[in-house]
Scaffold this active site. Structure first.
Site, PDB file in Angstrom:
ATOM      1  N   ASN A   7      45.520  39.716  57.297  1.00  0.00           N
ATOM      2  CA  ASN A   7      45.040  39.139  56.118  1.00  0.00           C
ATOM      3  C   ASN A   7      45.783  37.515  56.459  1.00  0.00           C
ATOM      4  O   ASN A   7      46.784  37.414  56.555  1.00  0.00           O
ATOM      5  CB  ASN A   7      45.969  39.478  54.943  1.00  0.00           C
ATOM      6  CG  ASN A   7      45.759  38.859  53.728  1.00  0.00           C
ATOM      7  OD1 ASN A   7      44.975  37.651  53.661  1.00  0.00           O
ATOM      8  ND2 ASN A   7      46.339  39.418  52.711  1.00  0.00           N
ATOM      9  N   ARG A  88      40.570  40.554  55.953  1.00  0.00           N
ATOM     10  CA  ARG A  88      40.305  40.227  54.417  1.00  0.00           C
ATOM     11  C   ARG A  88      39.849  38.856  54.482  1.00  0.00           C
ATOM     12  O   ARG A  88      40.419  37.764  55.090  1.00  0.00           O
ATOM     13  CB  ARG A  88      41.930  40.244  53.962  1.00  0.00           C
ATOM     14  CG  ARG A  88      41.586  39.815  52.453  1.00  0.00           C
ATOM     15  CD  ARG A  88      42.973  39.818  51.833  1.00  0.00           C
ATOM     16  NE  ARG A  88      42.737  39.260  50.518  1.00  0.00           N
ATOM     17  CZ  ARG A  88      43.759  38.660  49.723  1.00  0.00           C
ATOM     18  NH1 ARG A  88      44.513  37.933  50.146  1.00  0.00           N
ATOM     19  NH2 ARG A  88      43.417  38.136  48.262  1.00  0.00           N
ATOM     20  N   HIS A 177      40.613  40.827  44.163  1.00  0.00           N
ATOM     21  CA  HIS A 177      41.224  41.881  44.135  1.00  0.00           C
ATOM     22  C   HIS A 177      40.446  43.138  44.481  1.00  0.00           C
ATOM     23  O   HIS A 177      40.935  44.402  44.045  1.00  0.00           O
ATOM     24  CB  HIS A 177      42.440  42.003  42.963  1.00  0.00           C
ATOM     25  CG  HIS A 177      43.582  41.209  42.777  1.00  0.00           C
ATOM     26  ND1 HIS A 177      43.673  40.735  41.643  1.00  0.00           N
ATOM     27  CD2 HIS A 177      43.965  40.706  43.712  1.00  0.00           C
ATOM     28  CE1 HIS A 177      44.800  39.997  41.805  1.00  0.00           C
ATOM     29  NE2 HIS A 177      45.169  39.837  43.117  1.00  0.00           N
ATOM     30  N   ARG A 238      50.026  31.376  37.086  1.00  0.00           N
ATOM     31  CA  ARG A 238      48.901  31.061  36.644  1.00  0.00           C
ATOM     32  C   ARG A 238      48.558  31.201  35.191  1.00  0.00           C
ATOM     33  O   ARG A 238      49.152  32.112  34.783  1.00  0.00           O
ATOM     34  CB  ARG A 238      47.513  31.824  37.380  1.00  0.00           C
ATOM     35  CG  ARG A 238      47.542  31.261  39.001  1.00  0.00           C
ATOM     36  CD  ARG A 238      46.038  32.027  39.248  1.00  0.00           C
ATOM     37  NE  ARG A 238      45.982  31.922  40.769  1.00  0.00           N
ATOM     38  CZ  ARG A 238      45.778  33.062  41.721  1.00  0.00           C
ATOM     39  NH1 ARG A 238      46.003  34.307  40.997  1.00  0.00           N
ATOM     40  NH2 ARG A 238      45.972  32.792  42.752  1.00  0.00           N
ATOM     41  N   GLU A 382      45.627  48.026  50.041  1.00  0.00           N
ATOM     42  CA  GLU A 382      44.379  47.174  50.448  1.00  0.00           C
ATOM     43  C   GLU A 382      44.163  47.406  52.051  1.00  0.00           C
ATOM     44  O   GLU A 382      43.096  47.281  52.496  1.00  0.00           O
ATOM     45  CB  GLU A 382      44.305  45.684  49.984  1.00  0.00           C
ATOM     46  CG  GLU A 382      44.480  45.423  48.628  1.00  0.00           C
ATOM     47  CD  GLU A 382      45.146  44.448  48.072  1.00  0.00           C
ATOM     48  OE1 GLU A 382      44.369  43.670  47.761  1.00  0.00           O
ATOM     49  OE2 GLU A 382      46.240  44.454  47.869  1.00  0.00           O
TER      50      GLU A 382
END
Ligand code: ADP
Length: 395
Positions: A7, A88, A177, A238, A382
């Site tokens: 990643n 990723r 996601h 956020r 993940e």
């Protein structure tokens, strides 16, 4: 066979090395502060943790550092033991509905999507190219955050904006996601004894970033993030959804540019913005215990918006077999799970507080036998999905 899951961000590169097909994690770690004066490299294996500080000039240097530390710690004896690499990649646009084996053409397509994800895709490509420079003959696979949501129906992914915004500028909901939503929906179906092909599952991925998805028979039919990860529920920093007319209004009020206001919405909102204390759910909970009213407000906005999104997804799914909570907050915060579910009494969801308190970082049903819908805590993974996709596509 050994598979690396990577990643890469603009200044960091996270990795996990798997033995496949057993899925045993041989080591994991991160190269941080790439390109800055003082870099940091950490590797963990067999309960050991080694950290070193040195300048990491670029992603190729980070890759070399990672590979040489695998040799140094006898995790591998030779680079040839690495059979495949999974990367990723944040944005696959409409071009990628599944993971893909990487070649020059595919990398070009990912680069073209950079206008949709200017912070992420170029950084992901740095990681891909770093490995191609050092291990050019090892198969590499890209796994996209957006791919799982490509099954959304048109009436879920289209905004009610002028149609040419979509046709000419690719404005639509993409969702993110996806790898986590895919993994957790499958694990949840198994956990409650249903087949994924006959299941209605709502996944709540609640970490620093957060998104929900409605998964019908294994396919994503709606998700809360949108054209970018800024949309949907409030997060650590956020805002989630707001009235878009606030943006020009705040530009005029403050003299800031659109970019600066969007930066405020990405980095100075959510838990952090409302509480003025922290983006971290643990700090928010502590501040509430100490009587801080703005921390309480940030928390209440968060749980209400998640409960409302769950309710909305009952419409997308025409019911629901299970709601799954995952990622840092979803896996660990019994209080947040229970405060969300207690707002869903209209659906006869009944939390078993004891079971809920026990389910921290482990899978568990957290509702009573009388609850109309089962709610579960379900750890995400993940990285293993990335390693599995390398196996599926490259071997
Ligand atoms: P990221 O999106 O960065 O991968 P994570 O999935 O690691 O984020 O989630 C980070 C969030 O999880 C933080 O808000 C943190 O406070 C929260 N979290 C982690 N552990 C706990 C815990 N034991 N209780 C409550 N919240 C937790």
């Amino acid at each position: 066979m050994k598979i690396l899951a990577i990643n890469a961000g603009s200044s960091s590169l996270k990795f996990q090395l798997f033995e496949m097909p057993s899925e045993a994690v041989l080591c994991s770690g991160i190269a941080e502060r790439i390109g800055l004066e003082q870099g940091n490299f950490t590797i963990k294996f067999d309960g050991n943790k080694h950290e070193s500080e040195r300048m990491i000039e670029n992603h190729t240097v980070a890759v070399n550092l990672l590979l040489s530390s695998l040799l140094e710690h006898n995790i591998i004896a030779d680079y040839s033991e690495i059979s495949g690499i999974g990367h990723r990649v944040v944005h696959g646009g409409e071009a990628f509905a599944d993971s893909t084996i990487l070649d020059a053409e595919k990398i070009g397509e990912i680069a073209k999507l950079a206008s949709l994800a200017p912070l992420h895709n170029p950084a992901n490509i740095l990681g891909i190219e770093g490995f191609m420079a050092v291990l050019p003959n090892v198969p590499a696979v890209a796994v996209f955050d957006t791919a799982f949501h490509q099954t959304m129906p048109e009436d879920a992914y289209m905004y009610a904006t002028p149609y040419e915004w979509y046709e000419k500028h690719a404005v639509r909901k993409y969702g993110f996601h996806g790898t986590s939503h895919l993994y957790v929906s499958h694990e949840t179906a198994k956990f409650i004894g249903k087949t994924i092909e006959d299941s209605k599952i709502i996944v709540c991925h609640l970490g620093n970033g957060g998104s929900l998805s409605a998964v019908l028979n294994g396919k994503s039919v709606n998700t809360s993030m949108g054209f970018t990860p800024l949309a949907g529920i409030p997060m650590g920093t956020r805002s989630g959804d707001i009235d878009p007319a606030i943006i020009p209004y705040m530009m005029e009020q403050t003299g800031k540019t659109a970019e600066q206001i969007v930066d405020d919405l990405n980095k100075k909102s959510g838990f952090f913005g409302v509480s003025g204390i922290s983006s971290d759910a643990r700090d928010i909970t502590k501040a509430i215990e100490a009587g801080d009213t703005r921390a309480k407000l940030a928390y209440d906005i968060y749980t209400k918006r998640i409960a409302q999104t769950i309710a909305a997804y009952m419409v997308d799914l025409g019911g629901c077999d299970a709601i799954a909570f995952t990622a840092g907050i979803g896996e660990n915060s019994a209080a947040i799970r229970s405060d969300i579910c207690n707002q869903l009494s209209a659906f006869n969801i009944i939390i078993d507080e004891e079971a809920n308190n026990r389910a921290r970082g482990v899978a568990g049903v957290i509702t009573t036998g009388e609850s109309a819908i089962q709610v579960v805590a379900m750890p995400t993974n993940e990285e293993v999905m990335i390693a599995r996709d390398v196996m599926r596509l490259a071997f």
